[in-house]
Design an enzyme around this catalytic site. Structure first.
Site, PDB file in Angstrom:
ATOM      1  N   HIS A 188       0.809  -1.217   0.000  1.00  0.00           N
ATOM      2  CA  HIS A 188       0.000   0.000   0.000  1.00  0.00           C
ATOM      3  C   HIS A 188       0.846   1.272   0.000  1.00  0.00           C
ATOM      4  O   HIS A 188       0.405   2.307  -0.470  1.00  0.00           O
ATOM      5  CB  HIS A 188      -1.014  -0.033   1.135  1.00  0.00           C
ATOM      6  CG  HIS A 188      -2.148  -0.941   0.798  1.00  0.00           C
ATOM      7  ND1 HIS A 188      -2.172  -2.257   1.190  1.00  0.00           N
ATOM      8  CD2 HIS A 188      -3.233  -0.752   0.022  1.00  0.00           C
ATOM      9  CE1 HIS A 188      -3.246  -2.822   0.679  1.00  0.00           C
ATOM     10  NE2 HIS A 188      -3.910  -1.943  -0.025  1.00  0.00           N
ATOM     11  N   ARG A 295     -10.299   4.150  -1.331  1.00  0.00           N
ATOM     12  CA  ARG A 295      -9.932   3.227  -0.243  1.00  0.00           C
ATOM     13  C   ARG A 295     -10.262   3.903   1.089  1.00  0.00           C
ATOM     14  O   ARG A 295      -9.409   4.547   1.706  1.00  0.00           O
ATOM     15  CB  ARG A 295      -8.441   2.890  -0.313  1.00  0.00           C
ATOM     16  CG  ARG A 295      -8.047   1.994  -1.491  1.00  0.00           C
ATOM     17  CD  ARG A 295      -6.557   1.655  -1.434  1.00  0.00           C
ATOM     18  NE  ARG A 295      -6.201   0.539  -2.284  1.00  0.00           N
ATOM     19  CZ  ARG A 295      -5.763   0.652  -3.538  1.00  0.00           C
ATOM     20  NH1 ARG A 295      -5.643   1.841  -4.087  1.00  0.00           N
ATOM     21  NH2 ARG A 295      -5.445  -0.420  -4.231  1.00  0.00           N
ATOM     22  N   ARG A 331     -15.191   2.228  -1.342  1.00  0.00           N
ATOM     23  CA  ARG A 331     -15.088   0.877  -0.781  1.00  0.00           C
ATOM     24  C   ARG A 331     -15.163   0.969   0.738  1.00  0.00           C
ATOM     25  O   ARG A 331     -14.505   1.816   1.351  1.00  0.00           O
ATOM     26  CB  ARG A 331     -13.753   0.258  -1.194  1.00  0.00           C
ATOM     27  CG  ARG A 331     -13.536  -1.096  -0.549  1.00  0.00           C
ATOM     28  CD  ARG A 331     -12.295  -1.753  -1.048  1.00  0.00           C
ATOM     29  NE  ARG A 331     -11.096  -1.166  -0.482  1.00  0.00           N
ATOM     30  CZ  ARG A 331      -9.873  -1.538  -0.833  1.00  0.00           C
ATOM     31  NH1 ARG A 331      -9.702  -2.460  -1.765  1.00  0.00           N
ATOM     32  NH2 ARG A 331      -8.815  -0.978  -0.281  1.00  0.00           N
ATOM     33  N   GLU A 430     -11.707 -10.167  -5.649  1.00  0.00           N
ATOM     34  CA  GLU A 430     -10.279 -10.203  -5.318  1.00  0.00           C
ATOM     35  C   GLU A 430      -9.883 -11.498  -4.628  1.00  0.00           C
ATOM     36  O   GLU A 430      -8.777 -11.632  -4.123  1.00  0.00           O
ATOM     37  CB  GLU A 430      -9.856  -8.982  -4.495  1.00  0.00           C
ATOM     38  CG  GLU A 430     -10.654  -8.714  -3.252  1.00  0.00           C
ATOM     39  CD  GLU A 430     -10.231  -7.436  -2.532  1.00  0.00           C
ATOM     40  OE1 GLU A 430      -9.170  -6.880  -2.829  1.00  0.00           O
ATOM     41  OE2 GLU A 430     -10.984  -7.008  -1.637  1.00  0.00           O
ATOM     42  N   ASN A 453      -4.645  -6.941  -7.202  1.00  0.00           N
ATOM     43  CA  ASN A 453      -3.514  -7.081  -6.265  1.00  0.00           C
ATOM     44  C   ASN A 453      -3.738  -8.290  -5.366  1.00  0.00           C
ATOM     45  O   ASN A 453      -2.867  -9.142  -5.205  1.00  0.00           O
ATOM     46  CB  ASN A 453      -3.370  -5.827  -5.402  1.00  0.00           C
ATOM     47  CG  ASN A 453      -3.341  -4.566  -6.229  1.00  0.00           C
ATOM     48  OD1 ASN A 453      -2.906  -4.599  -7.368  1.00  0.00           O
ATOM     49  ND2 ASN A 453      -3.824  -3.473  -5.680  1.00  0.00           N
ATOM     50  N   ASP A 454      -4.927  -8.350  -4.780  1.00  0.00           N
ATOM     51  CA  ASP A 454      -5.218  -9.500  -3.920  1.00  0.00           C
ATOM     52  C   ASP A 454      -5.558 -10.737  -4.740  1.00  0.00           C
ATOM     53  O   ASP A 454      -5.204 -11.850  -4.357  1.00  0.00           O
ATOM     54  CB  ASP A 454      -6.360  -9.162  -2.946  1.00  0.00           C
ATOM     55  CG  ASP A 454      -5.843  -8.378  -1.757  1.00  0.00           C
ATOM     56  OD1 ASP A 454      -4.778  -8.745  -1.234  1.00  0.00           O
ATOM     57  OD2 ASP A 454      -6.475  -7.380  -1.375  1.00  0.00           O
ATOM     58  N   ARG A 464       1.822 -10.507  -1.392  1.00  0.00           N
ATOM     59  CA  ARG A 464       2.089  -9.286  -2.161  1.00  0.00           C
ATOM     60  C   ARG A 464       3.076  -8.357  -1.456  1.00  0.00           C
ATOM     61  O   ARG A 464       3.589  -7.410  -2.049  1.00  0.00           O
ATOM     62  CB  ARG A 464       0.775  -8.541  -2.474  1.00  0.00           C
ATOM     63  CG  ARG A 464       0.070  -8.009  -1.257  1.00  0.00           C
ATOM     64  CD  ARG A 464      -1.340  -7.543  -1.579  1.00  0.00           C
ATOM     65  NE  ARG A 464      -1.420  -6.122  -1.855  1.00  0.00           N
ATOM     66  CZ  ARG A 464      -2.569  -5.450  -1.945  1.00  0.00           C
ATOM     67  NH1 ARG A 464      -3.728  -6.097  -1.833  1.00  0.00           N
ATOM     68  NH2 ARG A 464      -2.593  -4.178  -2.184  1.00  0.00           N
ATOM     69  N   CYS A 501      -9.870  -2.454 -10.604  1.00  0.00           N
ATOM     70  CA  CYS A 501      -9.294  -1.350  -9.819  1.00  0.00           C
ATOM     71  C   CYS A 501      -7.953  -1.724  -9.196  1.00  0.00           C
ATOM     72  O   CYS A 501      -7.337  -0.909  -8.523  1.00  0.00           O
ATOM     73  CB  CYS A 501     -10.272  -0.855  -8.765  1.00  0.00           C
ATOM     74  SG  CYS A 501     -10.697  -2.111  -7.551  1.00  0.00           S
TER      75      CYS A 501
HETATM   76  C1  PEP Z   1      -6.727  -5.093  -4.885  1.00  0.00           C
HETATM   77  O1  PEP Z   1      -6.588  -5.989  -4.055  1.00  0.00           O
HETATM   78  O2  PEP Z   1      -6.393  -5.191  -6.082  1.00  0.00           O
HETATM   79  C2  PEP Z   1      -7.292  -3.791  -4.474  1.00  0.00           C
HETATM   80  C3  PEP Z   1      -7.611  -2.876  -5.361  1.00  0.00           C
HETATM   81  O3  PEP Z   1      -7.415  -3.539  -3.133  1.00  0.00           O
HETATM   82  P1  PEP Z   1      -6.157  -3.210  -2.188  1.00  0.00           P
HETATM   83  O4  PEP Z   1      -4.961  -3.003  -3.063  1.00  0.00           O
HETATM   84  O5  PEP Z   1      -6.496  -1.998  -1.407  1.00  0.00           O
HETATM   85  O6  PEP Z   1      -6.063  -4.448  -1.350  1.00  0.00           O
HETATM   86 MG    MG Z   2      -7.508  -5.800  -2.094  1.00  0.00          MG
END
Ligand code: PEP
Ligand code: MG
Length: 539
Positions: A188, A295, A331, A430, A453-454, A464, A501
């Site tokens: 993040h 977020r 979100r 995700e 990402n997740d 990650r 996203c």
């Molecule tokens: C993701 O997981 O791709 C996402 C957009 O949420 P975050 O990166 O905040 O976990």
């Molecule tokens: Mg996520």
């Protein structure tokens, strides 16, 4: 000149002095003290200084961010006047014949534990506060007043790593760039650097040393390199690169106001990801068509205690109003894993990414969830807000979420508070589970947004946060792409729209594949909106 190679997180060149991020991680030693009355006096004088500091902070916050946000400093002053707190410290000094630092730290731990174990969410929130005020006294006692960043000039922030709560507290106008020893590009902190359009390099390893504090440096965010005490030749080359980058950005500027349309006429919405209200400025500057991911947990990370319904309402309303009718997808809070907030008092877990986080917290602590939902629904009367839920794995969860939304809407109706009863509800895709049952999920919601990402982390079983695993992480892995395609087909089969996203949405090598899947929206960091528009228009 010293050259260190790392990994690029965000392009661009920044030139400035290095400021090594300082933490308040003090090791408190227990020392035997004979003159206990003098030690009590030392504590009392540090307490008085802390109160003076807090008064100053309160006045500054009143001017900068208003009364509601300044109130925390008043609460902290009151805590320092609390007789139980003072007596506990003085008693430990006198009876155990120990130093003031040890007595303050012990009392802070005891009180924090006591607050944390209370049933009431407000009192639980005081646990972080008592630690915070005690930390202030400890800093004064030890003469260490330089925690965080205090530079007057904008600097390049160097650190071993930064957690999101540290990043959000930095004064962004003073940050030229980030350089860290560890970290990973999907963490993040990296995401925040991208949102803020700040050149950043991670994974520089132990070569990035605290000895460089105060030295001149250049970050080349394109190649993932940092130059310390650059020679003249490098400085000239980098200044040229910086100018070229700015010129390139000016060229992209010409795409402002143009459509996101392919040569064959396919249109796609390009929205932006944000972490706080101030980021909206960047979205508008880069001509974002909406906000695809706010977020909201960053509101919690920036706060010392649970943000109230009123504080959240003000933030969401402001974003909705500033976006003037454009879609704003907010979100609900996604706390847990790397986004830890002290006052939530989450237990330490073996596998936090697979743990108690996001919607799991909301569904088990509905009072926290409902406060946020009330704020969101109230703000829905002021713009085009959609609500999105993170980390969904089942239809059952979505039904529970919808039932809580219905309750909140009933309560608002009963109280005569206006809101948009047709507020769209969507979910993040995700987890592999969500992608696999996406046909059933699509029947329940208005839209999907893929959190790549997740989704990548859970599909490939690759943390990650772990830079060491980067060689194993094929971000274009066919399994991940197949899950996205499957979710798109299922969304469309139920007449729903789907966006992306996660960071992959900004991967220009995949834009054509995403367009072929019929992805309806791509939400990217504000600085990537125009490069993505260029790519779409050339596709
Ligand atoms: C993701 O997981 O791709 C996402 C957009 O949420 P975050 O990166 O905040 O976990
Ligand atoms: Mg996520």
């Amino acid at each position: 000149m010293i050259t260190i190679k790392g990994k690029s997180v965000f392009g661009g060149v920044s030139i400035g002095k290095i400021s090594f991020y300082k933490r308040n991680e003090q090791v408190i030693k227990r020392l035997h003290i004979e003159a206990t009355e003098e030690e009590v006096q030392r504590f009392q004088s540090a307490r008085a200084t802390a109160i003076e500091e807090l008064k100053g902070l309160y006045n500054k916050a009143m001017e900068d961010v208003g009364e509601a946000n300044a109130a925390i400093f008043e609460i902290h002053q009151m805590m320092l006047d609390d007789l139980d707190y003072i007596e506990s410290i003085e008693n430990i000094i006198r009876t155990q014949e120990v130093n003031a630092e040890f007595a303050v730290a012990t009392t802070a731990d005891n009180f924090a534990q006591m607050f944390a174990s209370m049933d009431d969410a407000y009192m639980q929130g005081r646990a972080a506060d008592v630690k915070d005020v005690s930390e202030r006294i400890l800093n004064i006692l030890s003469g260490n007043c330089n925690a965080g960043m205090v530079a007057d000039e904008p600097v390049i922030i160097a650190a071993d790593d930064l957690v999101p709560s540290e990043t959000v507290q930095l004064d962004k106008s003073k940050v030229l760039g980030f350089a860290t020893m560890y970290g990973s590009s999907n963490s993040h902190t990296s995401i925040l650097a991208r949102t803020m359009n700040i050149p950043a390099v991670i994974g520089l390893g132990n070569e990035l040393s605290e000895q460089f504090d105060g030295k001149d440096a250049i970050i080349d965010g394109f190649t993932g390199t940092i130059y310390i005490e650059p020679d003249e030749e490098t400085m000239t080359a980098m200044k040229k690169k910086q100018e070229e980058d700015l010129a390139q950005k000016a060229l992209l500027d010409q795409l402002r106001g143009k459509e996101n349309i392919t040569t064959s006429g396919q249109k796609v919405n390009v929205y932006a990801n944000i972490g706080n209200v101030a980021d909206v400025g960047l979205v508008l500057k880069n001509d974002g068509g909406g906000i695809g991911l706010f977020r909201s947990e960053f509101l919690y990370l920036e706060s010392e205690t649970f943000p109230t319904e009123e504080e959240q309402f003000t933030a969401y309303k402001q974003v909705a109003e500033n976006m003037a009718g454009k879609k704003v997808i907010i979100r609900t809070l996604d706390i847990g894993a790397d986004k830890q907030v002290d006052y939530f008092n989450l237990d330490k877990e073996e596998n936090p990414a697979l743990g108690y986080r996001a919607i799991r917290i909301c569904l088990t602590q509905p009072e926290i969830f409902k406060t946020q939902l009330r704020a969101l629904y109230r703000a829905s009367a002021f713009g085009n807000i959609s609500i999105m839920f993170p980390m969904i794995i089942s239809v059952d969860e979505v039904k529970k979420v919808k039932a809580i939304c219905a309750e909140v809407m009933e309560e608002l109706t009963a109280a005569g508070i206006p809101f948009n009863k047709d507020t769209e509800l969507g979910i993040m895709i995700e987890t592999p589970a969500a992608a696999i049952v996406s046909r059933d999920l699509a029947k329940e919601v208005d839209f999907f947004s893929v959190g790549t990402n997740d989704l990548t982390q859970y599909t490939l079983a690759i943390d990650r946060q772990n830079l060491k695993l980067d060689p194993f992480c094929d971000t274009h892995h066919p399994a991940v792409l197949a899950l996205i395609k499957m979710s798109a087909e299922n969304a469309h089969a139920e007449g729903k729209w789907i966006g992306i996203c996660g960071e992959l949405g900004a991967d220009l090598e995949l834009t054509e594949q995403f367009l072929a899947m019929g992805i309806d929206e791509l939400s990217v960091s504000p600085g990537m909106i125009l490069p993505l528009r260029k790519k779409i228009r050339e596709s």
